[in-house]
Write a protein that holds these residues in place. Structure first.
Motif, short mmCIF file in Angstrom:
data_model
loop_
_atom_site.label_atom_id
_atom_site.label_comp_id
_atom_site.label_asym_id
_atom_site.label_seq_id
_atom_site.Cartn_x
_atom_site.Cartn_y
_atom_site.Cartn_z
N ILE A 6 0.84 -1.21 0.00
CA ILE A 6 0.00 0.00 0.00
C ILE A 6 0.87 1.25 0.00
O ILE A 6 0.60 2.21 -0.73
CB ILE A 6 -0.98 -0.02 1.19
CG1 ILE A 6 -2.02 -1.11 0.96
CG2 ILE A 6 -1.63 1.33 1.40
CD1 ILE A 6 -2.90 -1.39 2.15
N THR B 205 2.16 6.71 -6.92
CA THR B 205 1.17 7.65 -7.47
C THR B 205 1.60 9.09 -7.22
O THR B 205 1.50 9.94 -8.10
CB THR B 205 -0.23 7.41 -6.89
OG1 THR B 205 -0.19 7.52 -5.47
CG2 THR B 205 -0.78 6.06 -7.30
N ALA B 206 2.11 9.35 -6.02
CA ALA B 206 2.58 10.70 -5.71
C ALA B 206 3.80 11.05 -6.56
O ALA B 206 3.94 12.20 -7.01
CB ALA B 206 2.92 10.82 -4.23
N GLY C 297 -2.69 6.49 1.85
CA GLY C 297 -1.88 5.28 1.77
C GLY C 297 -1.10 5.01 3.04
O GLY C 297 -1.08 3.88 3.54
N HIS C 298 -0.47 6.03 3.58
CA HIS C 298 0.35 5.83 4.79
C HIS C 298 -0.51 5.61 6.03
O HIS C 298 -0.15 4.82 6.89
CB HIS C 298 1.32 6.99 4.95
CG HIS C 298 2.46 6.93 3.99
ND1 HIS C 298 3.70 6.45 4.33
CD2 HIS C 298 2.55 7.25 2.67
CE1 HIS C 298 4.50 6.49 3.28
NE2 HIS C 298 3.82 6.98 2.26
N ALA D 291 1.03 4.09 -2.96
CA ALA D 291 0.79 5.51 -2.65
C ALA D 291 1.98 6.37 -3.04
O ALA D 291 1.81 7.45 -3.62
CB ALA D 291 0.48 5.67 -1.16
N ASP D 292 3.18 5.89 -2.77
CA ASP D 292 4.38 6.65 -3.12
C ASP D 292 4.56 6.77 -4.63
O ASP D 292 4.95 7.82 -5.13
CB ASP D 292 5.62 6.01 -2.49
CG ASP D 292 5.66 6.17 -0.98
OD1 ASP D 292 4.85 6.95 -0.43
OD2 ASP D 292 6.50 5.51 -0.35
N TYR E 47 -3.21 11.05 -1.81
CA TYR E 47 -2.80 9.64 -1.97
C TYR E 47 -1.74 9.26 -0.95
O TYR E 47 -1.80 8.15 -0.39
CB TYR E 47 -2.27 9.38 -3.38
CG TYR E 47 -3.34 9.39 -4.44
CD1 TYR E 47 -4.54 8.73 -4.27
CD2 TYR E 47 -3.16 10.07 -5.64
CE1 TYR E 47 -5.53 8.74 -5.24
CE2 TYR E 47 -4.13 10.08 -6.63
CZ TYR E 47 -5.32 9.41 -6.42
OH TYR E 47 -6.28 9.42 -7.38
N LEU E 48 -0.79 10.14 -0.69
CA LEU E 48 0.22 9.85 0.32
C LEU E 48 -0.39 9.69 1.70
O LEU E 48 -0.09 8.73 2.42
CB LEU E 48 1.28 10.95 0.35
CG LEU E 48 2.35 10.91 -0.72
CD1 LEU E 48 3.24 12.14 -0.62
CD2 LEU E 48 3.18 9.65 -0.60
#
Length: 97
Positions: A16, A23-24, A87-88, A20-21, A83-84
């Motif tokens: 995950i 996409t960012a 996700g995190h 997220a990373d 997103y970040l």
């Protein structure tokens, strides 16, 4: 808790975070390309633009200021941050569960 369950939770959380990373990173790369006016005929720039448009589709034209660079930073930077964060936060919850 067994080791197998703990490892699978950590692996799921890691996947995950990586998604997220990435996409960012794509959104940030498009912001950079747009700000430096990169060659749109280049395959990397074209792919990054297409991916960023898809990833930021929900926030496209959310901000409509007259300054092009600021509009680009806000319209693609906001989804990158969202997103970040999502996700995190989701990964941290999975690790704790």
């Amino acid at each position: 808790m067994s080791r197998r369950v703990r490892y699978s939770k950590n692996e799921a959380a890691r996947v995950i975070v990586i998604i997220a990373d990435l996409t960012a990173l794509i959104l940030g790369l498009w912001i950079l390309f747009a700000l430096i006016d990169a060659n749109s005929a280049n395959d990397l720039v074209s792919f990054t633009r297409s991916a960023a448009l898809w990833l930021a589709g929900w926030s496209h034209d959310l901000f409509t200021m007259s300054t092009d660079w600021l509009r680009t930073v806000l319209n693609y930077g906001l989804p990158a941050v969202v997103y970040l964060l999502i996700g995190h936060i989701l990964a941290a919850r999975i690790r704790r569960a």
